[in-house]
Design a protein around this motif. Sequence first.
Motif, PDB file in Angstrom:
ATOM      1  N   LYS A 165      -2.441  -8.457 -15.051  1.00 13.70           N
ATOM      2  CA  LYS A 165      -2.593  -8.201 -13.701  1.00 13.70           C
ATOM      3  C   LYS A 165      -1.455  -7.515 -13.229  1.00 13.70           C
ATOM      4  O   LYS A 165      -1.565  -7.222 -11.972  1.00 13.70           O
ATOM      5  CB  LYS A 165      -3.288  -9.272 -12.992  1.00 13.70           C
ATOM      6  CG  LYS A 165      -4.449  -9.684 -13.512  1.00 13.70           C
ATOM      7  CD  LYS A 165      -4.981 -10.993 -12.706  1.00 13.70           C
ATOM      8  CE  LYS A 165      -6.123 -11.856 -13.393  1.00 13.70           C
ATOM      9  NZ  LYS A 165      -6.386 -12.764 -12.615  1.00 13.70           N
ATOM     10  N   GLU A 208      -0.157 -15.054 -13.160  1.00 11.14           N
ATOM     11  CA  GLU A 208       0.047 -15.870 -12.189  1.00 11.14           C
ATOM     12  C   GLU A 208       0.604 -15.373 -10.760  1.00 11.14           C
ATOM     13  O   GLU A 208       1.733 -14.733 -10.739  1.00 11.14           O
ATOM     14  CB  GLU A 208       1.295 -17.231 -12.497  1.00 11.14           C
ATOM     15  CG  GLU A 208       1.314 -18.145 -11.502  1.00 11.14           C
ATOM     16  CD  GLU A 208       2.563 -19.115 -11.366  1.00 11.14           C
ATOM     17  OE1 GLU A 208       2.784 -19.847 -10.919  1.00 11.14           O
ATOM     18  OE2 GLU A 208       3.164 -18.997 -12.861  1.00 11.14           O
ATOM     19  N   THR A 268      -3.804 -10.858  -8.096  1.00 10.42           N
ATOM     20  CA  THR A 268      -5.333 -10.954  -8.117  1.00 10.42           C
ATOM     21  C   THR A 268      -5.716  -9.304  -8.148  1.00 10.42           C
ATOM     22  O   THR A 268      -5.218  -8.531  -7.101  1.00 10.42           O
ATOM     23  CB  THR A 268      -5.788 -11.564  -6.782  1.00 10.42           C
ATOM     24  OG1 THR A 268      -5.566 -13.105  -6.757  1.00 10.42           O
ATOM     25  CG2 THR A 268      -7.472 -11.502  -6.735  1.00 10.42           C
ATOM     26  N   THR A 269      -6.411  -9.009  -9.260  1.00 10.79           N
ATOM     27  CA  THR A 269      -6.995  -7.564  -9.185  1.00 10.79           C
ATOM     28  C   THR A 269      -8.424  -7.570  -8.493  1.00 10.79           C
ATOM     29  O   THR A 269      -9.308  -8.358  -8.353  1.00 10.79           O
ATOM     30  CB  THR A 269      -7.017  -7.081 -10.788  1.00 10.79           C
ATOM     31  OG1 THR A 269      -7.878  -8.128 -11.435  1.00 10.79           O
ATOM     32  CG2 THR A 269      -5.772  -7.061 -11.238  1.00 10.79           C
ATOM     33  N   HIS A 270      -8.395  -6.415  -7.891  1.00 10.30           N
ATOM     34  CA  HIS A 270      -9.721  -5.842  -7.206  1.00 10.30           C
ATOM     35  C   HIS A 270     -10.429  -4.905  -7.719  1.00 10.30           C
ATOM     36  O   HIS A 270     -11.448  -4.370  -7.050  1.00 10.30           O
ATOM     37  CB  HIS A 270      -9.459  -5.638  -5.688  1.00 10.30           C
ATOM     38  CG  HIS A 270      -8.759  -7.057  -4.969  1.00 10.30           C
ATOM     39  ND1 HIS A 270      -9.624  -7.666  -4.286  1.00 10.30           N
ATOM     40  CD2 HIS A 270      -7.565  -7.368  -4.734  1.00 10.30           C
ATOM     41  CE1 HIS A 270      -8.982  -8.907  -4.067  1.00 10.30           C
ATOM     42  NE2 HIS A 270      -7.493  -8.492  -3.973  1.00 10.30           N
ATOM     43  N   VAL A 274      -4.482  -4.505  -6.345  1.00  8.89           N
ATOM     44  CA  VAL A 274      -3.870  -5.813  -6.632  1.00  8.89           C
ATOM     45  C   VAL A 274      -3.393  -6.336  -5.430  1.00  8.89           C
ATOM     46  O   VAL A 274      -2.862  -5.698  -4.492  1.00  8.89           O
ATOM     47  CB  VAL A 274      -2.759  -5.597  -7.723  1.00  8.89           C
ATOM     48  CG1 VAL A 274      -2.251  -7.085  -8.012  1.00  8.89           C
ATOM     49  CG2 VAL A 274      -3.528  -4.991  -8.658  1.00  8.89           C
ATOM     50  N   PHE A 315      -0.783  -9.386  -4.611  1.00  3.11           N
ATOM     51  CA  PHE A 315       0.193 -10.383  -5.615  1.00  3.11           C
ATOM     52  C   PHE A 315       1.121 -11.299  -4.441  1.00  3.11           C
ATOM     53  O   PHE A 315       1.344 -11.159  -3.390  1.00  3.11           O
ATOM     54  CB  PHE A 315       1.055  -9.700  -6.303  1.00  3.11           C
ATOM     55  CG  PHE A 315       1.913  -8.611  -5.879  1.00  3.11           C
ATOM     56  CD1 PHE A 315       3.527  -8.991  -5.636  1.00  3.11           C
ATOM     57  CD2 PHE A 315       1.495  -7.357  -5.542  1.00  3.11           C
ATOM     58  CE1 PHE A 315       4.192  -8.071  -5.075  1.00  3.11           C
ATOM     59  CE2 PHE A 315       2.288  -6.483  -4.824  1.00  3.11           C
ATOM     60  CZ  PHE A 315       3.992  -6.831  -4.653  1.00  3.11           C
TER      61      PHE A 315
END
Length: 165
Positions: free
Chosen positions: A69, A96, A99-101, A115, A117
């Motif tokens: 990611k 860690e 979070t990808t969208h 993304v 982060f």
Amino acid sequence: MFKKLFGSKDKKTEEILIAPATGKILALEEVPDPVFSQKMMGDGLAIEPSEGRIVSPVKGEIIQVFPTKHAIGIKTEIGLELLIHIGLETVNMKGEGFTTHVKEGDKVEVGTELVIFDLDLVKEKAASTITPIVITNFDAVETFEKIGSGQATAGSTELAKVKKK
């Protein structure tokens, strides 16, 4: 005759790259990683982000979302292939704090959230937060003109004008 009917002569060959992150604009040569600073993957520029949010710098299609990611590949409408690499040595974080969208095949507009982060976690666990934006098929580029400097705002600051061959 068909060229006049279908307008293929007026095919778009220029693209404006918009900032994918808010932060300080840097020349690619300033990135403390030879893969990027020596342009081994292509030319472009970088941003040292001041917040943990990456948006699309172009209208196009997501062609790659790295399993970790930390990097996204986008193909623009004119066929440029962009790599947005969030931080340096962030691959070691194994996703860690990221979070990808988006997913491969998604169509995106300028400003589409890609993304989110954890900036503090990247500062703690990676070599740098500096985020290169590289045209990986730079052999297809006729001209690359940097137009942004200083601070960038995600989704609105123009970074570069690119003309495809």
